[in-house]
Scaffold this active site. Structure first.
Site: not given
Ligand code: NI
Length: 135
Positions: A15, A34, A40, A42, A80-81, A125
């Site tokens: 995200h 972020c 990047h 998580h 996911d992914h 997260e």
């Molecule tokens: Ni982040």
């Protein structure tokens, strides 16, 4: 008697937290790392809690297999992914913070559950940062 049953799941997703109308500097001051323009990832850890009465015939609040399949179809298959900003429609206009991701997960699961059951979503997260949402 109402009992809470919980199931854990996880998904990896990328995200970026930013507002288009803000400068990179302003985004960085509000969202920190972020807001990295290159995105990047998580490793999100999810716990889905369902509270309801125990069915006297089955002894279950909810069949865990049903809950597992629901989390797969409504959360893992969608997130996911994925790049949350670009691939999950809810986040085209909404910033994919942990708060908003928990709300989207809740809203995706809730219509599939028995209306007499209460739902709560806990989303990590990072191992230290997590949010809870129950509607
Ligand atoms: Ni982040």
């Amino acid at each position: 008697m109402r009992v809470t049953v919980s199931r854990k799941a996880h998904f990896n997703a990328a995200h970026r937290l930013y507002r288009k109308e803000w400068s990179d500097k302003k985004n960085n001051s509000v969202f920190g790392k972020c807001s990295n323009p290159h995105f990047h990832g998580h490793n999100y850890e999810l716990i889905v809690h369902v509270t309801g009465t125990v069915d006297p015939k089955t002894g279950y609040v909810i069949d865990m297999k049903i809950l597992k399949d629901l989390i797969k179809s409504q959360v893992e298959d969608k997130m996911d992914h994925k790049n949350l900003n670009e691939e999950v429609p809810e986040f085209i206009e909404m910033i994919p913070t942990a708060e908003n991701i928990a709300i989207v997960i809740f809203n995706n699961l809730k219509p599939h559950l028995n209306p007499n059951h209460s739902l709560e979503v806990t989303l990590y997260e990072t191992p230290r940062n997590f949010v809870r949402y129950s509607g």
